[in-house]
Motif scaffolding. Sequence first.
Motif, mmCIF file in Angstrom:
data_model
loop_
_atom_site.group_PDB
_atom_site.id
_atom_site.type_symbol
_atom_site.label_atom_id
_atom_site.label_comp_id
_atom_site.label_asym_id
_atom_site.label_seq_id
_atom_site.Cartn_x
_atom_site.Cartn_y
_atom_site.Cartn_z
ATOM 1 N N ILE A 37 28.149 42.344 44.694
ATOM 2 C CA ILE A 37 28.915 41.532 45.739
ATOM 3 C C ILE A 37 29.302 42.124 47.121
ATOM 4 C CG2 ILE A 37 31.418 41.274 46.111
ATOM 5 C CD1 ILE A 37 31.193 40.113 43.101
ATOM 6 N N GLU A 38 28.404 43.546 46.780
ATOM 7 C CA GLU A 38 29.103 44.508 47.948
ATOM 8 C C GLU A 38 27.834 43.849 48.958
ATOM 9 O OE1 GLU A 38 30.350 46.897 49.728
ATOM 10 O OE2 GLU A 38 32.437 46.567 47.842
ATOM 11 N N GLU A 39 26.158 43.661 48.269
ATOM 12 C CA GLU A 39 25.136 43.079 49.366
ATOM 13 C C GLU A 39 25.858 41.954 50.049
ATOM 14 O OE1 GLU A 39 21.121 43.459 46.768
ATOM 15 O OE2 GLU A 39 21.910 45.372 45.812
ATOM 16 N N LYS A 48 29.281 44.748 34.804
ATOM 17 C CA LYS A 48 30.492 43.835 35.416
ATOM 18 C C LYS A 48 30.027 45.260 36.988
ATOM 19 C CE LYS A 48 34.284 45.059 34.572
ATOM 20 N NZ LYS A 48 35.814 44.768 33.518
ATOM 21 N N GLU A 49 29.334 46.704 36.980
ATOM 22 C CA GLU A 49 29.102 47.333 37.639
ATOM 23 C C GLU A 49 27.504 46.776 38.431
ATOM 24 O OE1 GLU A 49 26.918 52.351 38.238
ATOM 25 O OE2 GLU A 49 29.026 51.533 36.560
ATOM 26 N N LYS A 50 26.609 46.479 37.818
ATOM 27 C CA LYS A 50 25.623 45.135 38.798
ATOM 28 C C LYS A 50 26.613 44.415 39.533
ATOM 29 C CE LYS A 50 21.780 44.531 39.802
ATOM 30 N NZ LYS A 50 21.170 45.641 40.823
ATOM 31 N N SER A 51 27.411 43.207 38.688
ATOM 32 C CA SER A 51 27.952 42.586 39.781
ATOM 33 C C SER A 51 28.621 42.760 40.431
ATOM 34 C CB SER A 51 29.185 41.785 38.849
ATOM 35 O OG SER A 51 28.144 41.309 37.773
ATOM 36 N N VAL A 77 37.326 37.855 38.943
ATOM 37 C CA VAL A 77 37.463 39.549 38.738
ATOM 38 C C VAL A 77 37.779 39.204 36.281
ATOM 39 C CG1 VAL A 77 37.930 42.500 37.665
ATOM 40 C CG2 VAL A 77 37.712 41.247 40.001
ATOM 41 N N ALA A 78 36.788 39.329 35.489
ATOM 42 C CA ALA A 78 36.369 39.262 34.549
ATOM 43 C C ALA A 78 34.868 39.965 34.199
ATOM 44 C CB ALA A 78 36.090 37.917 34.427
ATOM 45 N N LEU A 79 34.390 39.884 32.497
ATOM 46 C CA LEU A 79 33.644 40.685 32.225
ATOM 47 C C LEU A 79 32.572 40.699 33.501
ATOM 48 C CD1 LEU A 79 32.232 42.002 29.906
ATOM 49 C CD2 LEU A 79 31.543 39.627 28.794
ATOM 50 N N SER A 80 32.500 39.389 34.243
ATOM 51 C CA SER A 80 31.301 38.970 35.230
ATOM 52 C C SER A 80 31.898 38.755 36.326
ATOM 53 C CB SER A 80 30.237 38.613 34.404
ATOM 54 O OG SER A 80 29.855 38.235 35.615
ATOM 55 N N PRO A 81 32.024 39.952 37.207
ATOM 56 C CA PRO A 81 32.492 39.537 38.268
ATOM 57 C C PRO A 81 31.973 38.407 38.804
ATOM 58 C CG PRO A 81 33.293 41.502 37.657
ATOM 59 C CD PRO A 81 32.228 41.251 36.602
ATOM 60 N N ALA A 82 32.625 37.645 39.733
ATOM 61 C CA ALA A 82 31.562 36.902 40.725
ATOM 62 C C ALA A 82 32.897 36.836 42.413
ATOM 63 C CB ALA A 82 31.861 35.456 39.932
ATOM 64 N N LEU A 83 32.004 36.492 42.817
ATOM 65 C CA LEU A 83 32.296 36.377 44.406
ATOM 66 C C LEU A 83 31.982 34.523 44.991
ATOM 67 C CD1 LEU A 83 33.806 37.519 47.373
ATOM 68 C CD2 LEU A 83 32.006 37.972 47.813
#
Length: 141
Positions: free
Chosen positions: A35-37, A28-31, A59-65
Motif C-alpha cells: 500500500i505504501e508503494e 499484514k505487514e507485506k500488505s 483493514v483485516a487479516l489482509s489489508p486492502a486499499l
Amino acid sequence: MIDKFKQAINDATEALREQAAQFGEGAKEKSFQLIEEWLTVFPKLEIYGLEIRSFALSVALSPALEVEMVGRHEDFRPERLEAIIQETRKNAALVSVFTTIRTTYNLHRRTLANLNDPLVVKIRVRLSPEIKVYLGVPLIE
C-alpha cells in the motif's frame, strides 16, 4: 498413553496457531508495504489524466486499499497509450495500469459497441494487486 497422545495433539495445535499468527502478521505487514508503494503511484497516474474519485482502506487479516480513478477517453487514444507505456516502462505498477487500460480498449473495440463515458479505473492493492477498467459507469459491482 492416551494422555501423551492428547498432549502431542495439543502441542501440535498450539504450534500451528503460532505459525498461523506469524503468517497473518507477515501478510499484514507485506500488505501495508505494498500500500505504501502504491501511494507514490497515484500522483503519477493523476499526471496522465486519471483523477481520484474515491479512496478506501479496509483493514483485516489482509489489508486492502481501493482507489477509483476517472479519466477521459480522449486522453487515452491508442497512440497516446503506447507513448505512456514507453515512458513508464521502468515502473511495473504504472505499466500494469496502462496495459490493462490498453487491453480493455482493444477488447471493447472488437465488440463494435459504443464507447460510454467515463473511463473508470479501479485499483485494489492487497497482497495481489487487482486492476479493473470500466468504459462507462458499471451497473453491477
